[in-house]
Design an enzyme around this catalytic site. Sequence first.
Site, PDB file in Angstrom:
ATOM      1  N   ARG A  81       1.103  -1.532   0.029  1.00 50.20           N
ATOM      2  CA  ARG A  81       0.345  -0.015  -0.122  1.00 50.20           C
ATOM      3  C   ARG A  81       0.583   1.145  -0.090  1.00 50.20           C
ATOM      4  NH1 ARG A  81      -4.487  -2.865   3.445  1.00 50.20           N
ATOM      5  NH2 ARG A  81      -3.350  -2.543   4.755  1.00 50.20           N
ATOM      6  N   ASP A 133     -16.014  -3.462  -4.436  1.00 49.90           N
ATOM      7  CA  ASP A 133     -16.038  -5.109  -3.678  1.00 49.90           C
ATOM      8  C   ASP A 133     -17.682  -4.936  -3.952  1.00 49.90           C
ATOM      9  OD1 ASP A 133     -14.190  -5.596  -0.964  1.00 49.90           O
ATOM     10  OD2 ASP A 133     -15.765  -6.418  -1.460  1.00 49.90           O
ATOM     11  N   PHE A 156     -11.398  -4.747  -5.040  1.00 48.70           N
ATOM     12  CA  PHE A 156     -11.710  -6.272  -4.849  1.00 48.70           C
ATOM     13  C   PHE A 156     -11.034  -5.026  -3.426  1.00 48.70           C
ATOM     14  CE2 PHE A 156     -10.673  -8.110  -7.835  1.00 48.70           C
ATOM     15  CZ  PHE A 156     -11.582  -9.533  -8.224  1.00 48.70           C
ATOM     16  N   ASP A 208      -6.512  -7.374  -5.740  1.00 48.65           N
ATOM     17  CA  ASP A 208      -6.118  -7.845  -5.240  1.00 48.65           C
ATOM     18  C   ASP A 208      -8.000  -9.008  -4.855  1.00 48.65           C
ATOM     19  OD1 ASP A 208      -4.716  -8.785  -2.717  1.00 48.65           O
ATOM     20  OD2 ASP A 208      -5.499  -6.685  -1.661  1.00 48.65           O
ATOM     21  N   ALA A 264     -20.304  -1.378  -4.957  1.00 48.52           N
ATOM     22  CA  ALA A 264     -20.805  -2.523  -3.967  1.00 48.52           C
ATOM     23  C   ALA A 264     -21.098  -3.706  -5.524  1.00 48.52           C
ATOM     24  CB  ALA A 264     -21.661  -2.567  -3.385  1.00 48.52           C
ATOM     25  N   CYS A 273      -3.152 -13.866  -3.526  1.00 44.75           N
ATOM     26  CA  CYS A 273      -2.854 -14.590  -2.496  1.00 44.75           C
ATOM     27  C   CYS A 273      -3.115 -15.905  -1.877  1.00 44.75           C
ATOM     28  CB  CYS A 273      -3.701 -13.495  -0.846  1.00 44.75           C
ATOM     29  SG  CYS A 273      -5.418 -13.522  -1.317  1.00 44.75           S
TER      30      CYS A 273
HETATM   31  N1  SAH Z   1      -7.411  -5.150  -0.902  1.00 52.49           N
HETATM   32  C1  SAH Z   1      -8.127  -6.160   0.143  1.00 52.49           C
HETATM   33  C2  SAH Z   1      -7.873  -6.971   0.818  1.00 52.49           C
HETATM   34  C3  SAH Z   1      -9.009  -7.715  -0.215  1.00 52.49           C
HETATM   35  S1  SAH Z   1     -10.696  -9.417  -0.093  1.00 52.49           S
HETATM   36  C4  SAH Z   1      -6.971  -4.730   1.211  1.00 52.49           C
HETATM   37  O1  SAH Z   1      -6.496  -4.326   1.341  1.00 52.49           O
HETATM   38  O2  SAH Z   1      -6.684  -5.334   2.163  1.00 52.49           O
HETATM   39  C5  SAH Z   1     -10.830  -9.637  -0.806  1.00 52.49           C
HETATM   40  C6  SAH Z   1     -11.663  -8.352  -1.808  1.00 52.49           C
HETATM   41  O3  SAH Z   1     -12.604  -9.205  -2.596  1.00 52.49           O
HETATM   42  C7  SAH Z   1     -13.429  -9.231  -0.631  1.00 52.49           C
HETATM   43  O4  SAH Z   1     -13.562  -7.748   0.041  1.00 52.49           O
HETATM   44  C8  SAH Z   1     -14.616  -9.288  -0.881  1.00 52.49           C
HETATM   45  O5  SAH Z   1     -15.572  -8.930  -0.516  1.00 52.49           O
HETATM   46  C9  SAH Z   1     -14.087  -9.204  -2.752  1.00 52.49           C
HETATM   47  N2  SAH Z   1     -14.758  -9.531  -3.025  1.00 52.49           N
HETATM   48  C10 SAH Z   1     -14.577 -11.320  -3.943  1.00 52.49           C
HETATM   49  N3  SAH Z   1     -14.901 -12.084  -4.831  1.00 52.49           N
HETATM   50  C11 SAH Z   1     -15.231 -10.464  -5.347  1.00 52.49           C
HETATM   51  C12 SAH Z   1     -15.556 -10.288  -7.131  1.00 52.49           C
HETATM   52  N4  SAH Z   1     -16.148 -11.274  -7.924  1.00 52.49           N
HETATM   53  N5  SAH Z   1     -16.158  -8.658  -6.759  1.00 52.49           N
HETATM   54  C13 SAH Z   1     -15.745  -7.778  -6.378  1.00 52.49           C
HETATM   55  N6  SAH Z   1     -14.887  -7.984  -5.300  1.00 52.49           N
HETATM   56  C14 SAH Z   1     -14.723  -9.131  -4.655  1.00 52.49           C
END
Ligand code: SAH
Length: 396
Positions: free
Chosen positions: A214, A252, A230, A300, A279, A340
């Site tokens: 970050r 997200d 995400f 991510d 969303a 991850c």
């Molecule tokens: N980048 C974030 C962590 C990401 S965790 C950080 O730095 O904290 C992954 C995220 O992806 C979750 O919040 C989950 O709700 C979201 N997610 C999962 N599938 C998804 C999709 N198909 N489209 C958008 N978001 C999604």
Amino acid sequence: MKKEYSKIQLRRGKEESLKRFHPWVFSGAIEKMPDTVEEGDVVEVVSHTGETLGVGHFQIGSIAVRMLSDRAIDVNGDFYASRLGEAFGLRRALGLIRDDNNAYRLVHGEGDFLPGLIVDVYGTTAVVQAHSPGMHFARNLIADALVKLPDAGIKNVYYKSETTLPYKASLDPQNDYIIGSFDGNVAVENGLKFHVDWLKGQKTGFFVDQRDNRRLLQSYSAGRRVLNMFCYTGGFSVYALNGGARKVDSVDSSAKAIALTEANVKLNFGEEAQHKAWAVDAFKFLADMPQDAYDLVVLDPPAFAKHRGAIKNALRGYQRLNAKAMEKMPKGSILFTFSCSQAITKEQFRLAVFSAAAQTGRRVRILHQLTQPADHPVNIYHPEGEYLKGLILYIE
Ligand code: SAH
């Protein structure tokens, strides 16, 4: 007097990996063990000839013992206090405990010689997750040791293992405070503030593992239009705004995550920030977004491969996701892309991203190769502990 633990004897030759300090005993390596051994018990592991190889937590499943020591020690409160003290000493040496940083991972399982245990600290609260029955049974010893850790300032211990314990073991997992209670949930990371929702959020409530990445994003953000896909709690979005991004859009699929992101942007920059959050499904957003709308994109996603059987589909998913982003990005833009999934190697991920680049016909160069930060150390004898992979790409 030293405690006697039940002995698990290995087959001939199966002591080799333990002698090379690998911390797991697989069930197939066991010659014999008493019927009285129960899930979560501390056991002594001995070789075919009876030589002591150490002690660990027994568990039913393919990984039968997670080793706690290569000697026949007592696994008691002093043991946990000493391991946690070492873990805290490392975080302090890493410079992570400061007035402007109180969010860090204190225990990263095998990487801190405490297999099955994760502890993240947010100010005065430690959030504990047990991934093994043995750590579940030790939760009170661990909580006591955490609040007694000199200089760590931990007052509350929240235990959160409903989703992390093996579901077949009927262990009556709990999500509750073991010590203390709620006394605020704003954590500080590199001077930026975040609401951390350990009660309802994913994992321990925040992804501390992206801290260094970050910060790197912050340094690339000045004047750019940033898309944070995400976004979860909006970590990358907050750093991008701090780095002077022209505007930031966060996406997200979870409405809860979007609310957290908006709250965190407001907490740091008030209502005036150049930020919007959506969303919506990531693939849908990428399909609908106009050409050249963003010149810095973060991808991510959650782990696409949760186990080895899912690798092929996961790699296709990474390729598709990256291709969708790359094809819409303008010349001279930057892509931060991550995986991850522990089951996917650095090389496999890079190949998936390479395929995305080739498929879209873009000229792509790797600027940085990223990984998990130092408070998620990898035990060199347990390379499985390495899971976060990232690439920063220059797209032309
Ligand atoms: N980048 C974030 C962590 C990401 S965790 C950080 O730095 O904290 C992954 C995220 O992806 C979750 O919040 C989950 O709700 C979201 N997610 C999962 N599938 C998804 C999709 N198909 N489209 C958008 N978001 C999604």
